[in-house]
Design a protein around this motif. Sequence first.
Motif, mmCIF file in Angstrom:
data_model
loop_
_atom_site.group_PDB
_atom_site.id
_atom_site.type_symbol
_atom_site.label_atom_id
_atom_site.label_comp_id
_atom_site.label_asym_id
_atom_site.label_seq_id
_atom_site.Cartn_x
_atom_site.Cartn_y
_atom_site.Cartn_z
ATOM 1 N N ILE A 242 9.018 7.121 -19.304
ATOM 2 C CA ILE A 242 7.842 7.756 -18.699
ATOM 3 C C ILE A 242 7.001 6.714 -17.983
ATOM 4 C CG2 ILE A 242 5.667 8.964 -19.239
ATOM 5 C CD1 ILE A 242 7.199 10.270 -21.593
ATOM 6 N N PHE A 243 6.551 7.082 -16.795
ATOM 7 C CA PHE A 243 5.631 6.237 -16.036
ATOM 8 C C PHE A 243 4.287 6.957 -16.026
ATOM 9 C CE2 PHE A 243 4.706 3.880 -11.870
ATOM 10 C CZ PHE A 243 4.493 2.678 -12.528
ATOM 11 N N VAL A 244 3.234 6.199 -16.240
ATOM 12 C CA VAL A 244 1.897 6.794 -16.370
ATOM 13 C C VAL A 244 1.095 6.466 -15.113
ATOM 14 C CG1 VAL A 244 -0.201 6.842 -17.769
ATOM 15 C CG2 VAL A 244 2.030 6.472 -18.866
ATOM 16 N N LEU A 245 0.517 7.486 -14.499
ATOM 17 C CA LEU A 245 -0.236 7.283 -13.256
ATOM 18 C C LEU A 245 -1.676 7.747 -13.399
ATOM 19 C CD1 LEU A 245 2.307 8.636 -10.580
ATOM 20 C CD2 LEU A 245 2.067 6.303 -11.465
ATOM 21 N N HIS A 246 -2.589 6.936 -12.900
ATOM 22 C CA HIS A 246 -3.959 7.419 -12.772
ATOM 23 C C HIS A 246 -3.942 8.585 -11.772
ATOM 24 C CE1 HIS A 246 -6.637 4.599 -15.083
ATOM 25 N NE2 HIS A 246 -5.438 4.107 -15.287
ATOM 26 N N HIS A 247 -4.823 9.528 -11.995
ATOM 27 C CA HIS A 247 -4.729 10.856 -11.398
ATOM 28 C C HIS A 247 -4.427 10.897 -9.901
ATOM 29 C CE1 HIS A 247 -5.703 15.189 -11.293
ATOM 30 N NE2 HIS A 247 -6.026 14.910 -10.049
ATOM 31 N N CYS A 248 -5.183 10.156 -9.095
ATOM 32 C CA CYS A 248 -5.101 10.373 -7.649
ATOM 33 C C CYS A 248 -3.843 9.799 -7.017
ATOM 34 C CB CYS A 248 -6.355 9.865 -6.949
ATOM 35 S SG CYS A 248 -6.545 8.086 -7.043
ATOM 36 N N LEU A 249 -3.038 9.054 -7.783
ATOM 37 C CA LEU A 249 -1.761 8.613 -7.223
ATOM 38 C C LEU A 249 -0.827 9.807 -7.050
ATOM 39 C CD1 LEU A 249 -1.375 5.278 -9.206
ATOM 40 C CD2 LEU A 249 -2.000 5.562 -6.789
ATOM 41 N N LEU A 250 -1.123 10.868 -7.780
ATOM 42 C CA LEU A 250 -0.375 12.121 -7.603
ATOM 43 C C LEU A 250 -1.192 13.157 -6.842
ATOM 44 C CD1 LEU A 250 1.293 12.603 -11.108
ATOM 45 C CD2 LEU A 250 2.437 12.153 -8.941
ATOM 46 N N ASN A 251 -2.448 12.859 -6.586
ATOM 47 C CA ASN A 251 -3.310 13.874 -5.970
ATOM 48 C C ASN A 251 -4.496 13.220 -5.261
ATOM 49 O OD1 ASN A 251 -4.700 16.182 -5.260
ATOM 50 N ND2 ASN A 251 -5.553 16.487 -7.321
ATOM 51 N N GLN A 252 -4.249 12.804 -4.029
ATOM 52 C CA GLN A 252 -5.311 12.142 -3.261
ATOM 53 C C GLN A 252 -6.457 13.093 -2.938
ATOM 54 O OE1 GLN A 252 -5.237 8.579 -1.584
ATOM 55 N NE2 GLN A 252 -4.539 8.598 -3.699
ATOM 56 N N ASN A 253 -6.250 14.370 -3.138
ATOM 57 C CA ASN A 253 -7.335 15.343 -2.943
ATOM 58 C C ASN A 253 -8.505 15.091 -3.895
ATOM 59 O OD1 ASN A 253 -6.188 17.371 -0.964
ATOM 60 N ND2 ASN A 253 -4.574 17.280 -2.489
ATOM 61 N N ALA A 254 -8.238 14.394 -4.990
ATOM 62 C CA ALA A 254 -9.297 14.185 -5.997
ATOM 63 C C ALA A 254 -10.247 13.054 -5.630
ATOM 64 C CB ALA A 254 -8.654 13.887 -7.357
ATOM 65 N N ARG A 255 -9.948 12.287 -4.608
ATOM 66 C CA ARG A 255 -10.749 11.084 -4.327
ATOM 67 C C ARG A 255 -12.136 11.420 -3.780
ATOM 68 N NH1 ARG A 255 -7.364 6.048 -2.530
ATOM 69 N NH2 ARG A 255 -8.858 5.185 -3.988
ATOM 70 N N ALA A 256 -13.032 10.424 -3.896
ATOM 71 C CA ALA A 256 -14.381 10.589 -3.345
ATOM 72 C C ALA A 256 -14.278 10.794 -1.831
ATOM 73 C CB ALA A 256 -15.213 9.359 -3.675
ATOM 74 N N LYS A 257 -15.343 11.323 -1.261
ATOM 75 C CA LYS A 257 -15.360 11.654 0.171
ATOM 76 C C LYS A 257 -14.909 10.475 1.041
ATOM 77 C CE LYS A 257 -19.112 15.006 0.348
ATOM 78 N NZ LYS A 257 -20.524 15.160 0.721
ATOM 79 N N GLY A 258 -13.975 10.763 1.923
ATOM 80 C CA GLY A 258 -13.552 9.764 2.900
ATOM 81 C C GLY A 258 -12.561 8.735 2.394
ATOM 82 N N ALA B 4 -9.445 9.360 0.744
ATOM 83 C CA ALA B 4 -8.026 9.720 0.612
ATOM 84 C C ALA B 4 -7.201 8.885 1.587
ATOM 85 C CB ALA B 4 -7.835 11.201 0.885
ATOM 86 N N LYS B 5 -6.090 8.360 1.091
ATOM 87 C CA LYS B 5 -5.228 7.539 1.948
ATOM 88 C C LYS B 5 -3.858 8.169 2.161
ATOM 89 C CE LYS B 5 -7.916 3.505 1.084
ATOM 90 N NZ LYS B 5 -8.137 2.256 0.398
ATOM 91 N N ARG B 6 -3.677 9.315 1.563
ATOM 92 C CA ARG B 6 -2.478 10.133 1.790
ATOM 93 C C ARG B 6 -2.948 11.589 1.806
ATOM 94 N NH1 ARG B 6 -1.101 5.525 1.729
ATOM 95 N NH2 ARG B 6 0.829 4.608 0.924
ATOM 96 N N ARG B 7 -2.110 12.489 2.289
ATOM 97 C CA ARG B 7 -2.498 13.902 2.321
ATOM 98 C C ARG B 7 -2.529 14.484 0.905
ATOM 99 N NH1 ARG B 7 0.437 17.669 5.191
ATOM 100 N NH2 ARG B 7 -1.482 18.778 5.582
ATOM 101 N N GLY B 8 -1.634 14.016 0.042
ATOM 102 C CA GLY B 8 -1.585 14.552 -1.330
ATOM 103 C C GLY B 8 -1.033 13.497 -2.273
ATOM 104 N N VAL B 9 0.268 13.588 -2.521
ATOM 105 C CA VAL B 9 0.948 12.646 -3.426
ATOM 106 C C VAL B 9 1.160 11.288 -2.735
ATOM 107 C CG1 VAL B 9 3.222 12.241 -4.457
ATOM 108 C CG2 VAL B 9 2.121 14.478 -4.711
ATOM 109 N N VAL B 10 1.131 10.213 -3.494
ATOM 110 C CA VAL B 10 1.549 8.904 -2.968
ATOM 111 C C VAL B 10 3.063 8.846 -3.155
ATOM 112 C CG1 VAL B 10 1.305 6.399 -3.176
ATOM 113 C CG2 VAL B 10 -0.680 7.881 -3.535
#
Length: 160
Positions: free
Chosen positions: A7-23, A25-31
């Motif tokens: 198992i690999f453990v990821l902090h949330h936004c590496l799977l969901n850039q939608n969660a990032r603070a305004k401005g 996001a560096k990907r549309r969704g998943v990294v």
Amino acid sequence: MRRSKQIFVLHHCLLNQNARAKGLAKRRGVVEEIVEEAIRNGWGIYQIPCPELRFLGMEREPMSKTRYDTEEFRVICKEIAREVAEDLRRFVEVGYEIKGIAGVEGSPSCGVNLTHIGEGGEEKLVEGEGILVEEIKKALAKNGIRINYYGIKLEEGRDC
Ligand code: SF4
């Protein structure tokens, strides 16, 4: 099908850039490159909840560790850290291998080697851990687990 038991453990936004603070996001969704590595190797992925999303919601502006480091935010991070460490212990105690935890460099919450400090327009990137990473490391130690942490730097610029 036989499980990989890895198992690999990821902090949330590496799977969901939608969660990032305004401005930020560096990907549309998943990294994708991180997920592709997990798929290629047959690893499962465990996603850590985003503490800033819980604390300030989706309309939040980017802030520094200095500003996030309040008792209220620490409580949220401690709770997430406790849940994550207990879950990971459940895997480890039956022989699963945790390949590592990937955090987000520069984040006041999820930075592994780099975080932002300061306030009032004086914010800067410095060496150090984010608040959630600090709490997760403490919770892992309390559960008797050692897991390597990796800092993911997606590109230059602000992270959270
Ligand atoms: S880096 Fe920021 S957006 Fe990503 S999970 Fe951590 S707190 Fe949430």
